[in-house]
Design a protein around this motif. Structure first.
Motif, short mmCIF file in Angstrom:
data_model
loop_
_atom_site.label_atom_id
_atom_site.label_comp_id
_atom_site.label_asym_id
_atom_site.label_seq_id
_atom_site.Cartn_x
_atom_site.Cartn_y
_atom_site.Cartn_z
N GLY A 1 10.38 -1.55 -7.60
CA GLY A 1 9.77 -0.77 -6.53
C GLY A 1 9.83 -1.42 -5.17
N GLY A 2 10.25 -2.70 -5.14
CA GLY A 2 10.34 -3.37 -3.84
C GLY A 2 9.02 -3.31 -3.09
N PRO A 3 9.07 -3.25 -1.77
CA PRO A 3 7.84 -3.18 -0.98
C PRO A 3 7.11 -1.84 -1.10
CG PRO A 3 9.74 -2.91 0.45
CD PRO A 3 10.27 -3.28 -0.92
N TRP A 4 7.78 -0.85 -1.72
CA TRP A 4 7.21 0.50 -1.80
C TRP A 4 5.99 0.59 -2.70
CZ3 TRP A 4 9.17 4.19 1.40
CH2 TRP A 4 10.41 3.90 2.01
N LYS A 5 5.70 -0.45 -3.47
CA LYS A 5 4.53 -0.39 -4.35
C LYS A 5 3.28 -0.95 -3.69
CE LYS A 5 5.71 -4.73 -6.80
NZ LYS A 5 7.09 -4.88 -6.30
N TYR A 6 3.43 -1.50 -2.49
CA TYR A 6 2.29 -2.10 -1.80
C TYR A 6 1.66 -1.11 -0.83
CZ TYR A 6 4.00 -6.50 -3.65
OH TYR A 6 4.42 -7.50 -4.49
N LEU A 7 0.35 -0.96 -0.92
CA LEU A 7 -0.35 -0.05 -0.02
C LEU A 7 -0.17 -0.48 1.43
CD1 LEU A 7 -2.19 2.40 0.27
CD2 LEU A 7 -4.16 0.85 0.04
N THR A 8 -0.10 -1.79 1.66
CA THR A 8 0.11 -2.28 3.02
C THR A 8 1.40 -1.73 3.61
OG1 THR A 8 -1.13 -4.33 2.69
CG2 THR A 8 0.59 -4.36 4.37
N PHE A 9 2.48 -1.78 2.86
CA PHE A 9 3.77 -1.29 3.35
C PHE A 9 3.75 0.22 3.52
CE2 PHE A 9 8.20 0.12 2.72
CZ PHE A 9 8.82 -0.59 3.73
N LEU A 10 3.16 0.92 2.55
CA LEU A 10 3.07 2.38 2.67
C LEU A 10 2.23 2.77 3.88
CD1 LEU A 10 2.52 3.31 -1.10
CD2 LEU A 10 4.64 3.45 0.23
N ASN A 11 1.19 1.99 4.16
CA ASN A 11 0.38 2.26 5.34
C ASN A 11 1.16 2.08 6.63
OD1 ASN A 11 -2.18 2.60 6.91
ND2 ASN A 11 -1.80 0.45 7.37
N LEU A 12 2.01 1.04 6.66
CA LEU A 12 2.84 0.84 7.85
C LEU A 12 3.76 2.03 8.08
CD1 LEU A 12 3.77 -2.93 7.43
CD2 LEU A 12 2.17 -1.95 9.10
N LEU B 1 3.15 5.04 7.11
CA LEU B 1 2.25 6.12 7.53
C LEU B 1 1.95 6.02 9.02
CD1 LEU B 1 0.23 8.44 6.98
CD2 LEU B 1 -1.43 6.68 6.28
N GLN B 2 1.61 4.82 9.48
CA GLN B 2 1.31 4.63 10.90
C GLN B 2 2.54 4.91 11.76
OE1 GLN B 2 -1.87 4.09 11.72
NE2 GLN B 2 -2.42 3.85 9.56
N MET B 3 3.69 4.44 11.32
CA MET B 3 4.92 4.67 12.08
C MET B 3 5.22 6.17 12.17
SD MET B 3 8.74 3.13 11.39
CE MET B 3 8.98 4.10 9.89
N THR B 4 5.03 6.88 11.06
CA THR B 4 5.28 8.33 11.06
C THR B 4 4.33 9.04 12.01
OG1 THR B 4 6.05 8.25 8.77
CG2 THR B 4 5.36 10.40 9.63
#
Length: 222
Positions: A40-51, A53-56
């Protein structure tokens, strides 16, 4: 704040998050501590998903700023407000507050010390600290239209269950918890921890709603 300064803020925030996301994603493939990017690479971390989200959100906000004034109520603007109110603000605040709370108690449970070798301090703060002042800046920058609470909380619940299912799938697939903290819980404890987290996210959503209403004197029908 003038429209020009608002556009500059949104473009700067979007560019910053784009840079941070790229910097983190570039680490994939490097010789990192065991388990960090396994499955899953960084995609499993809420921190990365949040980034992401913020970028979007800030990308949508920057595009929305370019619309003529009479199109302020367009579908893009409504989508931007929904994304900020229901997801970007509560999830972003949650990531910052939960991370630093656990970090202060025992960093090994959420961000083991050996990670510092690969992620310099500026990147840690970019992921887990600067999110908060940027979100507060957005709250002060312009008003946002909030949906009815029951619809917003239902959406948050669905997304929360989806993420919980994802991290459990990662564990079942490779036997590694996304965060070491999760390995301390029984099945019942994991459910309780998830319920606690969703309660915190709910309170942060309601906080965002209250701040928006207080600062901009807006009333919202429940």
């Amino acid at each position: 704040m003038t429209p020009a300064l608002r556009r500059a803020f949104h473009i700067a925030a979007f560019s910053w998050y784009g840079f941070v996301v790229q910097s983190i994603y570039a680490k994939d493939g490097e010789e990192l501590p065991p388990g960090i990017f396994v499955y899953g690479g960084p995609w499993k971390y809420l921190t990365f998903l949040n980034l992401l989200l913020q970028m979007t959100f800030f990308g949508l906000a920057a595009v929305s700023d370019l619309q003529p004034g009479k199109k302020a109520a367009s579908s893009l603007s409504r989508c931007k407000d929904l994304l900020f109110s229901v997801f970007a603000f509560p999830v972003g605040m949650f990531v910052v507050l939960l991370f630093w709370s656990i970090f202060a108690y025992d960093r090994e449970l959420v961000y083991p010390a050996d990670i510092d070798t690969f992620f310099p301090p500026w990147m840690n703060h970019a992921m887990h600290t600067l999110v908060l002042p940027v979100l507060l800046g957005e709250v002060l920058l312009q008003p946002h239209t909030y949906p009815q609470n029951r619809h917003a909380l239902a959406a948050l619940g669905v997304v929360g269950l989806a993420y919980l299912s994802w991290i459990i799938w990662v564990y079942v697939s490779v036997g590694i918890w996304v965060y070491p903290l999760l390995g301390l819980f029984s099945a019942a404890g994991l459910g309780g921890f998830f319920f606690f987290n969703m309660t915190v996210v709910t309170l942060l959503y309601l906080l965002g709603d209250k701040l928006n209403s207080h600062i901009w004197n807006k009333d919202k029908a429940q």
